[in-house]
Motif scaffolding. Sequence first.
Motif, PDB file in Angstrom:
ATOM      1  N   UNK A   1       0.822  -1.211   0.000  1.00  0.00           N
ATOM      2  CA  UNK A   1       0.000   0.000   0.000  1.00  0.00           C
ATOM      3  C   UNK A   1       0.856   1.260   0.000  1.00  0.00           C
ATOM      4  N   UNK A   2       2.035   1.206   0.607  1.00  0.00           N
ATOM      5  CA  UNK A   2       2.937   2.350   0.555  1.00  0.00           C
ATOM      6  C   UNK A   2       3.393   2.612  -0.879  1.00  0.00           C
ATOM      7  N   UNK A   3       3.712   1.552  -1.602  1.00  0.00           N
ATOM      8  CA  UNK A   3       4.152   1.706  -2.984  1.00  0.00           C
ATOM      9  C   UNK A   3       3.035   2.259  -3.866  1.00  0.00           C
ATOM     10  N   UNK A   4       1.821   1.767  -3.673  1.00  0.00           N
ATOM     11  CA  UNK A   4       0.704   2.259  -4.478  1.00  0.00           C
ATOM     12  C   UNK A   4       0.355   3.696  -4.103  1.00  0.00           C
ATOM     13  N   UNK A   5       0.445   4.032  -2.830  1.00  0.00           N
ATOM     14  CA  UNK A   5       0.190   5.411  -2.412  1.00  0.00           C
ATOM     15  C   UNK A   5       1.223   6.348  -3.019  1.00  0.00           C
ATOM     16  N   UNK A   6       2.463   5.911  -3.041  1.00  0.00           N
ATOM     17  CA  UNK A   6       3.507   6.724  -3.653  1.00  0.00           C
ATOM     18  C   UNK A   6       3.247   6.896  -5.153  1.00  0.00           C
ATOM     19  N   UNK A   7       2.796   5.840  -5.808  1.00  0.00           N
ATOM     20  CA  UNK A   7       2.486   5.949  -7.238  1.00  0.00           C
ATOM     21  C   UNK A   7       1.368   6.960  -7.473  1.00  0.00           C
ATOM     22  N   UNK A   8       0.341   6.929  -6.635  1.00  0.00           N
ATOM     23  CA  UNK A   8      -0.767   7.869  -6.774  1.00  0.00           C
ATOM     24  C   UNK A   8      -0.308   9.303  -6.528  1.00  0.00           C
ATOM     25  N   UNK A   9       0.560   9.495  -5.554  1.00  0.00           N
ATOM     26  CA  UNK A   9       1.110  10.830  -5.309  1.00  0.00           C
ATOM     27  C   UNK A   9       1.910  11.314  -6.514  1.00  0.00           C
ATOM     28  N   UNK A  10       2.603  10.402  -7.173  1.00  0.00           N
ATOM     29  CA  UNK A  10       3.360  10.776  -8.367  1.00  0.00           C
ATOM     30  C   UNK A  10       2.428  11.202  -9.497  1.00  0.00           C
ATOM     31  N   UNK A  11       1.301  10.513  -9.632  1.00  0.00           N
ATOM     32  CA  UNK A  11       0.306  10.913 -10.633  1.00  0.00           C
ATOM     33  C   UNK A  11      -0.180  12.327 -10.342  1.00  0.00           C
ATOM     34  N   UNK A  12      -0.505  12.588  -9.090  1.00  0.00           N
ATOM     35  CA  UNK A  12      -0.966  13.924  -8.706  1.00  0.00           C
ATOM     36  C   UNK A  12       0.116  14.970  -8.944  1.00  0.00           C
ATOM     37  N   UNK A  13       1.333  14.639  -8.559  1.00  0.00           N
ATOM     38  CA  UNK A  13       2.428  15.601  -8.684  1.00  0.00           C
ATOM     39  C   UNK A  13       2.645  16.007 -10.138  1.00  0.00           C
ATOM     40  N   UNK A  14       2.621  15.032 -11.026  1.00  0.00           N
ATOM     41  CA  UNK A  14       2.803  15.321 -12.448  1.00  0.00           C
ATOM     42  C   UNK A  14       1.647  16.162 -12.983  1.00  0.00           C
ATOM     43  N   UNK A  15       0.423  15.804 -12.582  1.00  0.00           N
ATOM     44  CA  UNK A  15      -0.749  16.523 -13.086  1.00  0.00           C
ATOM     45  C   UNK A  15      -0.767  17.965 -12.599  1.00  0.00           C
ATOM     46  N   UNK A  16      -0.326  18.220 -11.368  1.00  0.00           N
ATOM     47  CA  UNK A  16      -0.416  19.551 -10.779  1.00  0.00           C
ATOM     48  C   UNK A  16       0.682  20.500 -11.245  1.00  0.00           C
ATOM     49  N   UNK A  17       1.687  19.996 -11.917  1.00  0.00           N
ATOM     50  CA  UNK A  17       2.749  20.871 -12.408  1.00  0.00           C
ATOM     51  C   UNK A  17       2.170  21.923 -13.351  1.00  0.00           C
ATOM     52  N   UNK A  18       2.354  23.180 -13.017  1.00  0.00           N
ATOM     53  CA  UNK A  18       1.818  24.265 -13.831  1.00  0.00           C
ATOM     54  C   UNK A  18       0.354  24.550 -13.609  1.00  0.00           C
ATOM     55  N   UNK A  19      -0.267  23.900 -12.641  1.00  0.00           N
ATOM     56  CA  UNK A  19      -1.679  24.128 -12.334  1.00  0.00           C
ATOM     57  C   UNK A  19      -1.834  24.596 -10.888  1.00  0.00           C
ATOM     58  N   UNK A  20      -2.739  25.540 -10.673  1.00  0.00           N
ATOM     59  CA  UNK A  20      -3.018  25.988  -9.311  1.00  0.00           C
ATOM     60  C   UNK A  20      -3.795  24.923  -8.550  1.00  0.00           C
ATOM     61  N   UNK A  21      -4.731  24.271  -9.242  1.00  0.00           N
ATOM     62  CA  UNK A  21      -5.597  23.260  -8.636  1.00  0.00           C
ATOM     63  C   UNK A  21      -5.735  22.092  -9.598  1.00  0.00           C
ATOM     64  N   UNK A  22      -6.473  21.090  -9.221  1.00  0.00           N
ATOM     65  CA  UNK A  22      -6.609  19.905 -10.066  1.00  0.00           C
ATOM     66  C   UNK A  22      -7.144  20.241 -11.451  1.00  0.00           C
ATOM     67  N   UNK A  23      -8.041  21.212 -11.531  1.00  0.00           N
ATOM     68  CA  UNK A  23      -8.626  21.593 -12.809  1.00  0.00           C
ATOM     69  C   UNK A  23      -7.999  22.865 -13.375  1.00  0.00           C
ATOM     70  N   UNK A  24      -6.813  23.199 -12.926  1.00  0.00           N
ATOM     71  CA  UNK A  24      -6.145  24.383 -13.449  1.00  0.00           C
ATOM     72  C   UNK A  24      -6.344  25.568 -12.530  1.00  0.00           C
ATOM     73  N   UNK A  25      -6.871  26.650 -13.084  1.00  0.00           N
ATOM     74  CA  UNK A  25      -7.041  27.865 -12.289  1.00  0.00           C
ATOM     75  C   UNK A  25      -8.202  27.773 -11.315  1.00  0.00           C
ATOM     76  N   UNK A  26      -9.142  26.879 -11.575  1.00  0.00           N
ATOM     77  CA  UNK A  26     -10.390  26.858 -10.805  1.00  0.00           C
ATOM     78  C   UNK A  26     -10.408  25.733  -9.773  1.00  0.00           C
ATOM     79  N   UNK A  27     -10.618  26.116  -8.549  1.00  0.00           N
ATOM     80  CA  UNK A  27     -10.825  25.191  -7.427  1.00  0.00           C
ATOM     81  C   UNK A  27     -12.144  24.454  -7.638  1.00  0.00           C
ATOM     82  N   UNK A  28     -12.195  23.164  -7.295  1.00  0.00           N
ATOM     83  CA  UNK A  28     -13.382  22.369  -7.616  1.00  0.00           C
ATOM     84  C   UNK A  28     -13.580  21.238  -6.615  1.00  0.00           C
TER      85      UNK A  28
END
Length: 236
Positions: A157-184
């Motif tokens: 579960x630690x490995x899978x949690x780390x993988x999910x955090x990596x997905x989030x980290x990559x997606x959030x690069x250059x974005x203020x929030x998950x959907x870009x400029x808009x909080x949701x």
Amino acid sequence: MSAAPDHQARPRISDRWPARHPERLQLYSLPTPNGVKVSIMLEETGLAYEPHLLSFASQDQLTPEFLSLNPNNKIPAIVDPDGPGGQPLALFESGAILIYLAEKTGQLLPREAAARYQTIQWLMFQMGGVGPMFGQLGFFHKFAGKDFEDKRPRDRYAAESRRLLAVLNQHLAGRAWMMGADYSIADIAIFPWVNNLIDFYAAGELVGFADFPEVQRVLSAFLARPAVQRGLKIPA
């Protein structure tokens, strides 16, 4: 002597948690990652609501009164006295509640179709991945899992949690929030779980949280929001 009609014998949620303000939306919850999704959403949207605190210690979630609202015996759950068509609506499952409240208020969910479905996509990412994996890691790292000599379940579960955090980290690069400029609602779903992983479960070192600066940045912005700060403490 004839038996009383069946509907008279059935328990209701209000039998155990009577509403002082029945005109308001009723929230039945605990300040857990899933629970605070809804209280944060309510605080963000400004909807009038009345919170009711459940206790896992007394197994409130297994009482007939709560099961009358959620047969799956999980928090959170709501009753909106002013639901669709002006009729009361009872709902459980935090993701469904977030979508409902977003559509009810016209807030925190894009109206444009593609952006709307992309927001729901990230909400489902939390529901199907982040929540279950972080929760299992919390069990094996903080709670009873410590009693198991075999650390393979925790490490899985630690490995899978780390993988999910990596997905989030990559997606959030250059974005203020998950959907870009808009909080949701995608942010409201995801970041209580990230916060819980690091704060309550104390698993930051285990998952290498320092390696995810974009997630750290957005988590800090999330926790700085006044509505989030209020919602994290509800129900008190």
